[in-house]
Write a protein that holds these residues in place. Structure first.
Motif, mmCIF file in Angstrom:
data_model
loop_
_atom_site.group_PDB
_atom_site.id
_atom_site.type_symbol
_atom_site.label_atom_id
_atom_site.label_comp_id
_atom_site.label_asym_id
_atom_site.label_seq_id
_atom_site.Cartn_x
_atom_site.Cartn_y
_atom_site.Cartn_z
ATOM 1 N N ILE A 5 -9.195 -21.202 3.832
ATOM 2 C CA ILE A 5 -9.857 -21.472 2.541
ATOM 3 C C ILE A 5 -10.886 -20.236 2.397
ATOM 4 C CG2 ILE A 5 -11.075 -23.060 1.172
ATOM 5 C CD1 ILE A 5 -9.300 -24.791 3.891
ATOM 6 N N THR A 6 -10.481 -19.634 1.260
ATOM 7 C CA THR A 6 -11.332 -18.436 1.216
ATOM 8 C C THR A 6 -11.849 -18.234 -0.473
ATOM 9 O OG1 THR A 6 -10.846 -15.863 0.904
ATOM 10 C CG2 THR A 6 -9.203 -17.350 0.733
ATOM 11 N N LYS A 44 -17.514 -28.839 0.540
ATOM 12 C CA LYS A 44 -16.903 -29.807 1.357
ATOM 13 C C LYS A 44 -16.166 -29.330 2.755
ATOM 14 C CE LYS A 44 -12.685 -29.598 -1.804
ATOM 15 N NZ LYS A 44 -13.407 -28.620 -2.980
ATOM 16 N N PHE A 45 -16.915 -28.057 3.198
ATOM 17 C CA PHE A 45 -16.067 -27.491 4.084
ATOM 18 C C PHE A 45 -17.131 -27.412 5.302
ATOM 19 C CE2 PHE A 45 -13.240 -26.149 0.686
ATOM 20 C CZ PHE A 45 -12.052 -26.643 1.111
ATOM 21 N N PRO A 46 -16.687 -27.300 6.718
ATOM 22 C CA PRO A 46 -17.810 -27.293 7.713
ATOM 23 C C PRO A 46 -18.892 -26.182 7.026
ATOM 24 C CG PRO A 46 -15.576 -27.369 8.609
ATOM 25 C CD PRO A 46 -15.372 -27.081 7.081
ATOM 26 N N ILE A 53 -10.310 -22.615 8.053
ATOM 27 C CA ILE A 53 -9.021 -22.737 8.046
ATOM 28 C C ILE A 53 -8.701 -24.156 8.258
ATOM 29 C CG2 ILE A 53 -8.523 -20.487 9.045
ATOM 30 C CD1 ILE A 53 -8.204 -21.586 11.926
ATOM 31 N N ARG A 54 -7.572 -24.417 7.611
ATOM 32 C CA ARG A 54 -7.031 -25.914 7.751
ATOM 33 C C ARG A 54 -5.662 -25.592 8.907
ATOM 34 N NH1 ARG A 54 -5.557 -26.939 2.757
ATOM 35 N NH2 ARG A 54 -7.566 -27.657 2.279
ATOM 36 N N THR A 55 -5.753 -26.384 9.915
ATOM 37 C CA THR A 55 -4.756 -26.443 10.995
ATOM 38 C C THR A 55 -3.987 -27.708 11.197
ATOM 39 O OG1 THR A 55 -6.100 -26.944 13.097
ATOM 40 C CG2 THR A 55 -6.165 -24.679 12.354
ATOM 41 N N ILE A 59 -9.856 -29.209 10.303
ATOM 42 C CA ILE A 59 -10.232 -27.862 9.765
ATOM 43 C C ILE A 59 -11.329 -27.411 10.553
ATOM 44 C CG2 ILE A 59 -11.703 -27.394 7.520
ATOM 45 C CD1 ILE A 59 -10.572 -29.238 5.965
ATOM 46 N N ILE A 60 -11.368 -25.909 10.445
ATOM 47 C CA ILE A 60 -12.379 -25.209 11.345
ATOM 48 C C ILE A 60 -13.066 -24.284 10.482
ATOM 49 C CG2 ILE A 60 -12.295 -23.634 13.285
ATOM 50 C CD1 ILE A 60 -9.798 -25.087 14.223
ATOM 51 N N GLY A 61 -14.306 -24.463 10.387
ATOM 52 C CA GLY A 61 -15.037 -23.581 9.608
ATOM 53 C C GLY A 61 -15.892 -22.551 10.491
ATOM 54 N N ASP A 62 -16.155 -21.501 10.065
ATOM 55 C CA ASP A 62 -17.025 -20.137 10.602
ATOM 56 C C ASP A 62 -15.890 -19.061 11.056
ATOM 57 O OD1 ASP A 62 -20.198 -19.751 11.635
ATOM 58 O OD2 ASP A 62 -18.484 -18.767 12.532
#
Ligand SMILES: N[C@@H](CCC(=O)N[C@@H](CS)C(=O)NCC(=O)O)C(=O)O
Length: 230
Positions: A5-6, A44-46, A53-55, A59-62
């Motif tokens: 997600i960018t 809505k993201f970390p 990234i959505r895995t 979801i993993i942010g940073d």
């Protein structure tokens, strides 16, 4: 398949955000299957920031957590580099200092700000765009006053960034990349910030300083080209 997600592409960059560009380069270097999903709303993201990234496991942010996740899956961003301490220091310099000069160039410059507003926030209906983005800008510039860099004049900022740029050029020496002749982790952070500075929609003292320095601008282009076909 990993989904990054960018923030959207713009100013000739894969993303307006150098951290999103870095994340794309990490994914590319890791050799994993990935796709991009553009978003202009990080809330809505970390950490309420992008990249994330959505895995399959969530979801993993940073970008650092993204790096760690890819390393857990076997990615090796360092190769033969043994002096990782120096590499780490360059990453911090780029992400915790140079980055804020890029932000101030974009958000703090009265000539550039309208271009940023119309590009970053094109999705906001025109009649709401100025009031909404005006308060975002105010909050961001207040944060940079607290952080400290927002208190300096353009000339003082250029003095502050100079030793960083000199350190990058000195470190490169005759090498293609920061840690030698192979690309490695610090290049993804440092070159992303140089590319972002060069992509300034109007010239600034920082962007011109980088553009007029063959070592720095050739290095930024080298990393960008090395990471193609992105
Ligand atoms: N430490 C984070 C930094 C990410 C970051 O600062 N992202 C900015 C865009 S370049 C962001 O999403 N800002 C939104 C906000 O602060 O509201 C990383 O390495 O990913």
């Amino acid at each position: 398949m990993i989904t990054l997600i960018t923030y959207q592409a713009g100013f000739g960059q894969l993303s307006f955000s150098p951290f999103c560009v870095k994340a794309m380069w990490l994914l590319q270097a890791a050799g994993v299957d990935w796709q991009r999903e553009d978003s202009n709303d990080p809330r809505k993201f970390p950490y309420a920031k992008l990249p994330a990234i959505r895995t399959p496991s969530g979801i993993i942010g940073d970008s650092h957590n993204i790096q760690a996740n890819l390393e857990k899956q076997g990615a090796d961003f360092w190769g033969d580099v043994t002096d990782r301490a120096t590499g780490h220091a360059f990453i911090r310099m780029a992400e915790e200092h140079m980055y804020f000069h890029v932000v101030l160039d974009r958000w703090g410059n009265d000539d550039i700000w309208p271009i940023i507003r119309e590009n970053y926030f094109a999705e906001i209906p025109a009649f709401l765009r100025r009031p909404i983005t005006g308060s975002l800008r105010k909050a961001l510039l207040k944060g940079l006053k607290t952080q400290g860099l927002g208190r300096f004049s353009q000339a003082e900022r250029l003095q502050r960034i100079e030793p960083d740029l000199a350190a990058i050029a000195a470190r490169l020496g005759d090498h293609a990349y920061l840690m030698g002749d192979e690309i490695s982790l610090p290049d993804y952070s440092v070159a992303a910030m140089l590319c972002a500075a060069l992509a300034s929609p109007l010239p600034t003292p920082f962007s011109e300083r980088v553009a007029n320095d063959d070592v720095l601008s050739n290095y930024a282009a080298r990393v960008e080209n090395r990471m193609k076909p992105l």
